[in-house]
Write an enzyme that holds these catalytic residues in place. Sequence first.
Site, PDB file in Angstrom:
ATOM      1  N   LYS A  47      39.359 -69.620 -13.021  1.00 37.72           N
ATOM      2  CA  LYS A  47      39.304 -70.963 -14.119  1.00 37.72           C
ATOM      3  C   LYS A  47      40.766 -71.342 -12.885  1.00 37.72           C
ATOM      4  O   LYS A  47      40.857 -73.154 -13.224  1.00 37.72           O
ATOM      5  CB  LYS A  47      39.830 -70.932 -15.698  1.00 37.72           C
TER       6      LYS A  47
HETATM    7  N1  PMP Z   1      34.909 -66.061 -18.976  1.00 43.96           N
HETATM    8  C1  PMP Z   1      36.246 -66.510 -18.640  1.00 43.96           C
HETATM    9  C2  PMP Z   1      36.548 -65.499 -19.169  1.00 43.96           C
HETATM   10  C3  PMP Z   1      36.689 -67.852 -19.169  1.00 43.96           C
HETATM   11  O1  PMP Z   1      37.979 -67.646 -19.552  1.00 43.96           O
HETATM   12  C4  PMP Z   1      35.487 -69.078 -19.133  1.00 43.96           C
HETATM   13  C5  PMP Z   1      36.643 -70.004 -19.160  1.00 43.96           C
HETATM   14  N2  PMP Z   1      36.186 -70.673 -20.289  1.00 43.96           N
HETATM   15  C6  PMP Z   1      34.303 -68.950 -19.114  1.00 43.96           C
HETATM   16  C7  PMP Z   1      34.167 -67.359 -18.802  1.00 43.96           C
HETATM   17  C8  PMP Z   1      33.349 -69.611 -18.873  1.00 43.96           C
HETATM   18  O2  PMP Z   1      33.197 -70.613 -17.360  1.00 43.96           O
HETATM   19  P1  PMP Z   1      33.012 -72.205 -17.621  1.00 43.96           P
HETATM   20  O3  PMP Z   1      34.467 -72.871 -18.952  1.00 43.96           O
HETATM   21  O4  PMP Z   1      33.133 -72.394 -16.125  1.00 43.96           O
HETATM   22  O5  PMP Z   1      32.168 -72.342 -17.976  1.00 43.96           O
END
Ligand code: PMP
Length: 335
Positions: A47
């Site tokens: 992130k």
């Molecule tokens: N894994 C973790 C640990 C996250 O914090 C996030 C972010 N919400 C994601 C996966 C998924 O990423 P995205 O928001 O880009 O879908």
Amino acid sequence: MVTPPVRRSALDLIGDTPLVLLDGPSRAAGCEIWGKCEFANPGASVKDRAALWIVRDAERRGALAPGGTIVEGTAGNTGIGLALVANALGYRTVIVMPETQSREKMDTLRALGAELVLVPAAPFSNPGHFVHTSRRLAEETPGAVWSNQFDNIANRKAHIEGTAEELWAQMEGRIDGFTCAAGTGGTIAGVGMGLKAHDEAVTIALTDPHGAALYNFYAHGELRAEGSSVAEGIGQSRITANLEGAPIDTQFRISDDEGIAWVGRLLQEEGLCLGLSSGINVAGAVALGRQLVAAGRKDARVATILCDTGFRYLSTLFNRAWLEAKGLRVFPWLA
Ligand code: PMP
């Protein structure tokens, strides 16, 4: 010897993450499974990328000026990324979260210098929900911008312009499949779009945890959730702006038990300590690899995202009492 990268600014430490060949998953799939090491970002998660792109986009739009404030409703990695990026650029960060979140998360954000606003837990339809509160707070605060990670497509741009380009270069243009789970959907949509721009034939697969609605949406056209998951940061019940137009070719649904089994194997066999969303992603990558091999692509190369460090989950995923209380398998070395 290749000289390791040198950076002139800490912000330049975001992205350009290494790619690692995962031995156990590759053997399980019968083809190469590669993991993008997003835990290597300064905030130890994928992130950081979205945080940097969202802040840079706000600056370009003129919404954020020196001394300004970034407001987001999040309990997790996005808040950590925003706090670090804001510090580096001289902004304030205000993070709104439900008061039911773990002490650990609040302490982490406070330690980084973010200002926390705690609100009672409420359903999304309630105006007091932390996401709506964060938007209102941004509107009411002079010089503040609402980060809005779910529906701000600067998020997925970070992956179109960053993650996908890096993967394409690192895999030397030979990539057959990519998969990961969705929280905001920024990663799967952005990497999917970026890779397809290079090669339409790359298979993009959504890996969904239980309790999320996207598997049924891409499989049957219906947003319907079944079951539940303890995974943090993933599991979406709507088509966010970041997910709109995502080029999803196929989808897998992965249980917490399967994801935890991979978290355990990656830690014990490869020395990688990761969070549960990474375990679920690797399980999805193995499923995609097997599907490609079964279709005759014996030399298939599949990539996924190792989203964040397992050190963030010492009181949950790596805590025996917590695992037992959730009815999950306890890692043998904790039993
Ligand atoms: N894994 C973790 C640990 C996250 O914090 C996030 C972010 N919400 C994601 C996966 C998924 O990423 P995205 O928001 O880009 O879908």
